[in-house]
Scaffold this motif. Structure first.
Motif, mmCIF file in Angstrom:
data_model
loop_
_atom_site.group_PDB
_atom_site.id
_atom_site.type_symbol
_atom_site.label_atom_id
_atom_site.label_comp_id
_atom_site.label_asym_id
_atom_site.label_seq_id
_atom_site.Cartn_x
_atom_site.Cartn_y
_atom_site.Cartn_z
ATOM 1 N N SER A 44 0.661 -1.281 -0.188
ATOM 2 C CA SER A 44 -0.044 -0.069 0.019
ATOM 3 C C SER A 44 0.918 1.241 0.095
ATOM 4 O O SER A 44 0.483 2.060 -0.651
ATOM 5 N N LEU A 45 2.040 1.159 1.014
ATOM 6 C CA LEU A 45 2.785 2.284 0.836
ATOM 7 C C LEU A 45 3.456 2.743 -0.526
ATOM 8 O O LEU A 45 3.758 3.729 -0.879
ATOM 9 N N GLY A 46 3.800 1.602 -1.076
ATOM 10 C CA GLY A 46 4.759 1.557 -2.356
ATOM 11 C C GLY A 46 3.804 2.155 -3.510
ATOM 12 O O GLY A 46 4.352 2.695 -4.280
ATOM 13 N N LEU A 47 2.446 1.597 -3.612
ATOM 14 C CA LEU A 47 1.471 2.080 -4.392
ATOM 15 C C LEU A 47 1.359 3.760 -4.252
ATOM 16 O O LEU A 47 1.145 4.371 -5.233
ATOM 17 N N THR A 48 1.163 3.946 -2.984
ATOM 18 C CA THR A 48 1.085 5.569 -2.737
ATOM 19 C C THR A 48 2.159 6.388 -3.260
ATOM 20 O O THR A 48 1.868 7.393 -3.731
ATOM 21 N N ALA A 49 3.222 5.792 -2.755
ATOM 22 C CA ALA A 49 4.513 6.543 -3.349
ATOM 23 C C ALA A 49 4.477 6.693 -4.837
ATOM 24 O O ALA A 49 4.866 7.511 -5.442
ATOM 25 N N ALA A 50 4.320 5.603 -5.600
ATOM 26 C CA ALA A 50 4.390 5.580 -6.963
ATOM 27 C C ALA A 50 3.323 6.540 -7.540
ATOM 28 O O ALA A 50 3.519 7.318 -8.559
ATOM 29 N N ALA A 51 2.220 6.616 -7.092
ATOM 30 C CA ALA A 51 1.083 7.661 -7.555
ATOM 31 C C ALA A 51 1.628 9.105 -7.266
ATOM 32 O O ALA A 51 1.384 9.895 -8.217
ATOM 33 N N VAL A 52 2.031 9.470 -6.075
ATOM 34 C CA VAL A 52 2.680 10.750 -5.757
ATOM 35 C C VAL A 52 3.750 11.008 -6.684
ATOM 36 O O VAL A 52 3.714 12.170 -7.365
ATOM 37 N N ALA A 53 4.538 10.106 -7.247
ATOM 38 C CA ALA A 53 5.583 10.185 -8.055
ATOM 39 C C ALA A 53 5.342 10.523 -9.437
ATOM 40 O O ALA A 53 5.772 11.267 -10.311
ATOM 41 N N LEU A 54 4.224 9.908 -9.753
ATOM 42 C CA LEU A 54 3.465 9.818 -11.332
ATOM 43 C C LEU A 54 3.019 11.314 -11.482
ATOM 44 O O LEU A 54 3.200 11.928 -12.429
ATOM 45 N N LEU A 55 2.313 11.728 -10.209
ATOM 46 C CA LEU A 55 1.595 13.174 -10.396
ATOM 47 C C LEU A 55 2.810 14.142 -10.369
ATOM 48 O O LEU A 55 2.702 15.233 -11.334
ATOM 49 N N GLY A 56 3.746 13.845 -9.410
ATOM 50 C CA GLY A 56 4.983 15.041 -9.788
ATOM 51 C C GLY A 56 5.667 15.137 -11.175
ATOM 52 O O GLY A 56 6.119 15.935 -11.629
ATOM 53 N N VAL A 57 5.896 13.858 -11.763
ATOM 54 C CA VAL A 57 6.484 13.857 -13.024
ATOM 55 C C VAL A 57 5.650 14.440 -14.357
ATOM 56 O O VAL A 57 6.071 15.452 -14.951
ATOM 57 N N VAL A 58 4.207 14.224 -13.774
ATOM 58 C CA VAL A 58 3.282 14.855 -14.860
ATOM 59 C C VAL A 58 3.102 16.440 -14.792
ATOM 60 O O VAL A 58 3.136 17.079 -15.814
ATOM 61 N N TYR A 59 3.153 16.875 -13.616
ATOM 62 C CA TYR A 59 3.400 18.273 -13.369
ATOM 63 C C TYR A 59 4.634 18.996 -13.660
ATOM 64 O O TYR A 59 4.487 20.120 -14.328
ATOM 65 N N VAL A 60 5.641 18.401 -13.695
ATOM 66 C CA VAL A 60 6.894 18.870 -14.279
ATOM 67 C C VAL A 60 6.821 18.874 -15.594
ATOM 68 O O VAL A 60 7.254 19.808 -16.234
ATOM 69 N N PHE A 61 6.430 17.723 -16.224
ATOM 70 C CA PHE A 61 6.373 17.680 -17.775
ATOM 71 C C PHE A 61 5.263 18.725 -18.380
ATOM 72 O O PHE A 61 5.604 19.195 -19.640
ATOM 73 N N ALA A 62 4.221 19.039 -17.674
ATOM 74 C CA ALA A 62 3.294 19.651 -18.406
ATOM 75 C C ALA A 62 3.765 21.216 -18.007
ATOM 76 O O ALA A 62 2.762 22.149 -18.194
ATOM 77 N N GLY A 63 4.663 21.644 -17.309
ATOM 78 C CA GLY A 63 5.350 23.047 -17.054
ATOM 79 C C GLY A 63 4.570 23.696 -15.887
ATOM 80 O O GLY A 63 4.369 24.957 -15.754
ATOM 81 N N ALA A 64 4.480 22.963 -14.665
ATOM 82 C CA ALA A 64 3.876 23.315 -13.457
ATOM 83 C C ALA A 64 2.568 24.327 -13.922
ATOM 84 O O ALA A 64 2.417 25.466 -13.562
ATOM 85 N N PRO A 65 1.457 23.546 -14.156
ATOM 86 C CA PRO A 65 0.366 24.271 -14.635
ATOM 87 C C PRO A 65 -0.536 24.608 -13.508
ATOM 88 O O PRO A 65 -1.655 25.557 -13.553
ATOM 89 N N LEU A 66 -0.242 24.482 -12.273
ATOM 90 C CA LEU A 66 -1.071 24.953 -11.175
ATOM 91 C C LEU A 66 -0.145 25.736 -10.095
ATOM 92 O O LEU A 66 0.894 25.063 -9.575
ATOM 93 N N GLN A 67 -0.383 26.942 -9.948
ATOM 94 C CA GLN A 67 0.362 27.557 -8.901
ATOM 95 C C GLN A 67 -0.395 28.385 -8.054
ATOM 96 O O GLN A 67 -1.690 28.479 -8.208
ATOM 97 N N LEU A 68 0.111 28.996 -6.962
ATOM 98 C CA LEU A 68 -0.642 29.611 -5.877
ATOM 99 C C LEU A 68 -0.145 31.298 -5.933
ATOM 100 O O LEU A 68 0.903 31.446 -6.054
ATOM 101 N N ASP A 69 -1.609 32.021 -5.982
ATOM 102 C CA ASP A 69 -0.961 33.484 -6.026
ATOM 103 C C ASP A 69 -1.478 33.686 -4.316
ATOM 104 O O ASP A 69 -2.388 34.110 -3.907
ATOM 105 N N ALA A 70 -0.110 34.054 -3.946
ATOM 106 C CA ALA A 70 -0.096 34.110 -2.100
ATOM 107 C C ALA A 70 -0.605 35.693 -2.140
ATOM 108 O O ALA A 70 -0.180 36.417 -2.910
#
Length: 398
Positions: free
Chosen positions: A223-249
């Motif tokens: 379960s921990l391994g699958l969770t880490a893989a899902a987070v890593a996948l989202l991180g790779v997609v986030y970087v590949f897409a050019g950081a499409p979600l940012q915060l206006d503080a």
């Protein structure tokens, strides 16, 4: 004697219509429908005559007229040049927003309070107990006014706003939070997140079925391994897409706050009061549901070697839900209906906006009918969903 018997039986079987229960029931119900229809017709006729005498037009044509007033909070596009119908829709969306927030947050807090009430730790159980006794026994309107007038109105102006967590500010204008800013490429990140969500749901479902059949769920390391893989996948997609979600503080300037999104104080006070009040009641519902589960179930879990947390999560709570859900349905309906109290502090929910429309147009009957139809629709939809969920988790008789 034997020949006359069938004839007498035929005579006795013939019952007069006035004594036939089916005929009498049909006649009485028909008369009742006629009387009610006549009463309704008379009422409508009298109302129409009174409106005509006062030169007030009836009907819902006013919904297409220009509203001409502003609304302080609108989640959908809104301007004063739009129609009364659009204004009513803005009020409905605001009602749905505060109701959804209160239902979600009060459910989470209520479950925590209900479990804490039965905790073996004396301090935790007493804190939960006094929270329930204090909040549940005070009127909701008093709590709304307390949070709005005594807490949020006493906050400093924006130039002296309280800084919470570095990028969150609290002032007289409300709670200012970082605002998510969506950039090109967000669709790819959204698809990846949706795929991860669907995959997670399927894996959880497979694990539950496996546990029911074999007694063993998914190993924790997997379960921990699958969770880490899902987070890593989202991180790779986030970087590949050019950081499409940012915060206006938000930034604190000399006189005001800039950037971010501000939660108006009326909404914040109303949501906090409604959440805390409902959570106290839900806490008691959860406590009663847990205590309704036989102690033998807990002892059986201990005999299997389960820990206290596992017993609560796998044995007690699933059985308590069958007791909790019917009472939670009534609580959710109360939250939706209590959302009409937002008018007391100027929160632009359904009753507040509808009241402005009523004052401007004079269409009292039509606006009241719209209120009734809207709240009835929301309540019936909520009841149908909760009844469906209750039937889904109900015990199947063997």
């Amino acid at each position: 004697m034997t020949r006359d018997a069938p004839g007498r039986r035929r005579e006795t079987s013939r019952t007069a219509l006035v004594n036939d229960p089916k005929v009498r029931r049909f006649v009485l119900q028909t008369l009742l429908i006629v009387v009610l229809s006549f009463a309704a017709y008379s009422a409508v006729k009298n109302v129409a005559a009174n409106l005509a005498n006062q030169r007030i037009s009836s009907g819902f044509g006013f919904l297409d007229q220009t509203a001409g007033f502003g609304i302080s909070q609108a989640l959908i596009p809104w301007s004063e040049t739009m129609t009364y119908g659009r204004a009513y829709l803005v009020g409905l969306v605001n009602t749905m927003l505060v109701s959804a927030v209160a239902i979600l947050m009060s459910t989470i807090l209520g479950f925590a309070v209900g479990i804490a009430r039965l905790a073996p730790n004396f301090i935790i159980s007493q804190l939960a107990r006094w929270y329930v006794e204090l909040v549940r026994n005070l009127p909701l309107l008093f709590q709304i006014l307390f949070w709005y007038l005594a807490i949020l109105s006493a906050m400093p102006p924006p130039r002296s706003a309280l800084n919470l967590l570095g990028s969150v500010f609290l002032s007289q204008r409300g709670l200012t939070l970082p605002q998510p800013v969506i950039q090109p490429g967000a669709a790819l990140l959204g698809l990846a997140a949706l795929a991860v969500l669907v995959g997670g749901v399927l894996i959880v479902r497979w694990s539950r079925i496996r546990r029911e059949r074999t007694g063993f769920g998914m190993p924790r390391i997997v379960s921990l391994g699958l969770t880490a893989a899902a987070v890593a996948l989202l991180g790779v997609v986030y970087v590949f897409a050019g950081a499409p979600l940012q915060l206006d503080a938000p930034q604190q300037g000399r006189f005001n706050l800039s950037g971010g999104v501000t939660m108006m104080p009326e909404f914040a006070a109303f949501a906090i009061a409604l959440t805390l009040y409902s959570a106290a009641n839900i806490g008691e519902i959860v406590r009663a549901g847990i205590q309704g589960v036989g102690k033998g179930q807990t002892e059986a879990g201990r005999s299997l070697g389960l820990r206290a947390g596992s017993i609560l999560r796998l044995v007690t709570i699933p059985q308590a839900m069958r007791i909790i859900i019917p009472m939670m349905t009534s609580m959710y309906l109360n939250i939706v209906k209590n959302s009409s109290l937002g008018v007391s502090i100027g929160y632009p929910e359904l009753v507040s906006v509808g009241g402005t429309i009523l004052n401007n147009t004079g269409q009292a009957i039509e606006v009241i009918a719209m209120w009734m139809a809207t709240y009835l629709t929301i309540s019936i939809a909520t009841s149908l969903f909760m009844n469906w969920y209750n039937a889904r988790i109900a015990l199947v008789s063997r």
